[in-house]
Design an enzyme around this catalytic site. Structure first.
Site, PDB file in Angstrom:
ATOM      1  N   SER A 107       0.772  -1.149   0.118  1.00 23.78           N
ATOM      2  CA  SER A 107      -0.005  -0.016  -0.136  1.00 23.78           C
ATOM      3  C   SER A 107       0.797   1.129   0.069  1.00 23.78           C
ATOM      4  O   SER A 107       0.246   2.490   0.099  1.00 23.78           O
ATOM      5  CB  SER A 107      -0.969  -0.164   1.273  1.00 23.78           C
ATOM      6  N   THR A 146      -5.764   6.852   7.134  1.00 26.22           N
ATOM      7  CA  THR A 146      -5.799   5.991   6.259  1.00 26.22           C
ATOM      8  C   THR A 146      -7.065   5.431   6.024  1.00 26.22           C
ATOM      9  O   THR A 146      -8.036   5.450   6.616  1.00 26.22           O
ATOM     10  CB  THR A 146      -4.758   4.577   6.780  1.00 26.22           C
ATOM     11  N   GLY A 147      -7.409   4.754   4.685  1.00 23.92           N
ATOM     12  CA  GLY A 147      -8.698   4.274   4.247  1.00 23.92           C
ATOM     13  C   GLY A 147      -8.815   5.033   3.207  1.00 23.92           C
ATOM     14  O   GLY A 147      -8.197   5.768   2.491  1.00 23.92           O
ATOM     15  N   THR A 185      -1.987   2.876   3.383  1.00 27.69           N
ATOM     16  CA  THR A 185      -1.169   4.090   3.460  1.00 27.69           C
ATOM     17  C   THR A 185      -0.639   3.718   4.640  1.00 27.69           C
ATOM     18  O   THR A 185      -0.963   3.137   5.608  1.00 27.69           O
ATOM     19  CB  THR A 185      -2.174   5.146   3.541  1.00 27.69           C
ATOM     20  N   THR A 207       1.549   7.090   0.740  1.00 28.06           N
ATOM     21  CA  THR A 207       0.616   6.091   0.135  1.00 28.06           C
ATOM     22  C   THR A 207       0.896   5.794  -1.357  1.00 28.06           C
ATOM     23  O   THR A 207       1.425   6.580  -2.279  1.00 28.06           O
ATOM     24  CB  THR A 207      -0.648   6.331   0.460  1.00 28.06           C
ATOM     25  N   ARG A 262      -5.631   9.947 -10.405  1.00 31.04           N
ATOM     26  CA  ARG A 262      -6.321  10.199  -9.282  1.00 31.04           C
ATOM     27  C   ARG A 262      -5.419  10.429  -8.017  1.00 31.04           C
ATOM     28  O   ARG A 262      -4.421   9.776  -7.832  1.00 31.04           O
ATOM     29  CB  ARG A 262      -7.298   8.827  -8.875  1.00 31.04           C
TER      30      ARG A 262
HETATM   31  N1  GLY Z   1      -6.112   6.866   1.950  1.00 36.47           N
HETATM   32  C1  GLY Z   1      -5.259   6.561   0.696  1.00 36.47           C
HETATM   33  C2  GLY Z   1      -5.984   6.882  -0.378  1.00 36.47           C
HETATM   34  O1  GLY Z   1      -7.224   6.943  -0.511  1.00 36.47           O
HETATM   35  O2  GLY Z   1      -5.171   7.308  -1.403  1.00 36.47           O
END
Ligand code: GLY
Length: 374
Positions: free
Chosen positions: A96, A274-275, A223, A241, A251
């Site tokens: 990640s 994170t998430g 992340t 991340t 993105r």
């Molecule tokens: N939290 C990492 C992402 O959505 O890129």
């Protein structure tokens, strides 16, 4: 790397905060010097997402253990945190973050990172960066060497090259490339569907790979975020991340956006996330959590309040599970200026912490029972 505070800044910070000072300790029998902390200052602490105490990249120390060690030996807090998260960025076993992070829909690893230096009131970030294993270090270079807060894409890579970072053609590992191919195979048949169905199919294919155990749920949006405080009350943070697995190229998630993936207010506290980045970007949860700290909330209550905001903003059916709750994970890791920490999450998870009691994983405070996909 950010140089340590100069003497004038150090005196200003210490005097303003009335804080204690970390001193070099007495020599230990082995000749090394143990850090010694004046008790009048806050207790030094480092808090991170759980991968902050899982990966060592073949060494002996995890991110939080190394950062805590550096901080208590007098290193600049941000230098210590970036050195810590670099362990995870460089370790291909974490899918990640950094090298070996899961790529975007075109099979290209694009990385995001940000960092904030509380005492200096400086910040730096990069987004959509390709070819550099340690985006946190490039974010720190943005902080240290420019007047800007965020560089993106090809130009972020040019900046990294100018700063002396090695640019690699491809940050995939065998593992991440194999998973990308698997995902591609699953979504190819859907190319004949209308765009809306195709997006849903792509998302469903990714989630199915999580359900089948091919992707660690923590690595789908995975992340690392890491915040730290030293005995002088200096507070810094970093988030880095590879972003959402299989994302549309270009993105950018929450990690490099100040206030979303990271926020540090030197006088109040810090929060990292994170998430699911989109959920966090919509609510600027890190900033919101720090504002809750400012209003006197504990780190735990501040984090849970931020997560309630996220829940309230999650209306679309495709983002809800059978119970009508968010069907994604989102966690916040919060540290206040007194050194109190909390990890909070929508669903049960864990977070990493290191203080005078050593590095460890702790359960987060979950807003909801069960799991995101239940
Ligand atoms: N939290 C990492 C992402 O959505 O890129």
């Amino acid at each position: 790397m950010t140089p340590n505070l100069d003497r004038r800044e150090f005196l200003q910070v210490s005097a303003a905060a009335g804080l204690g000072v970390a001193l070099p300790g007495a020599a230990e029998p082995g000749g090394s010097r143990a850090p010694q902390i004046l008790r009048s200052g806050p207790r030094p602490v480092v808090v991170a997402s759980a991968n902050g105490h899982r990966f060592t990249n073949g060494g002996t120390l995890t991110c939080v253990a190394l950062a805590f060690d550096r901080i208590t030996r007098g290193a600049d807090v941000l230098d210590a945190l970036v050195e810590g998260v670099s362990i995870v960025e460089l370790d291909p076993a974490d899918h990640s973050v950094g090298f070996g992070g899961l790529p975007n829909a075109d099979g290209i690893v694009q990385l995001d990172a940000s960092c904030m230096h509380g005492p200096r009131r400086r910040a730096g970030g990069v987004a959509c960066l390709e070819g550099v294993r340690t985006p946190s270090q490039v974010a720190q270079s943005v902080l240290a060497h420019t007047d800007h807060h965020l560089l993106v894409g090809k130009d972020a890579q040019t900046f990294a090259r100018q700063m002396g970072f090695t640019i690699e053609a491809d940050l995939n590992t065998e593992h991440s490339r194999r998973l990308w191919l698997d995902w591609k195979r699953r979504v190819d048949p859907q190319h004949w569907l209308d765009p809306e169905k195709r997006i849903a199919a792509g998302r469903e294919a990714g989630l199915q790979m999580v359900r089948e155990g091919l992707i660690d749920p923590d690595h789908y949006y995975g992340t690392i975020t890491c915040n730290g405080l030293n005995a002088r009350g200096e507070l810094c943070g970093v988030t880095t991340t590879s972003g959402l697995a299989w994302k549309i190229p270009g993105r950018v998630g929450d990690s490099p956006i100040l206030g979303a993936g990271l926020y540090v207010d030197h006088a109040v506290g810090a929060a990292g996330s994170t998430g699911r980045g989109e959920a966090n970007l919509y609510c600027l949860s890190a900033f919101f959590a720090v504002e809750c700290l400012r209003r006197g909330m504990s780190p735990k209550d501040a984090g849970l309040e931020a997560l309630r905001r996220v829940q309230a903003a999650t209306l679309e059916k495709r983002l809800l599970n059978a119970r009508g709750l968010p069907n994604f994970g989102l966690s916040l890791y919060i540290l206040n200026a007194s050194g109190e920490v909390a990890g909070v999450s929508l669903y049960a998870s864990r977070y990493a912490v290191c203080d005078e009691n050593g590095p460890r994983l702790e359960p987060t405070e979950a807003l909801f029972p069960g799991r995101a996909l239940d």
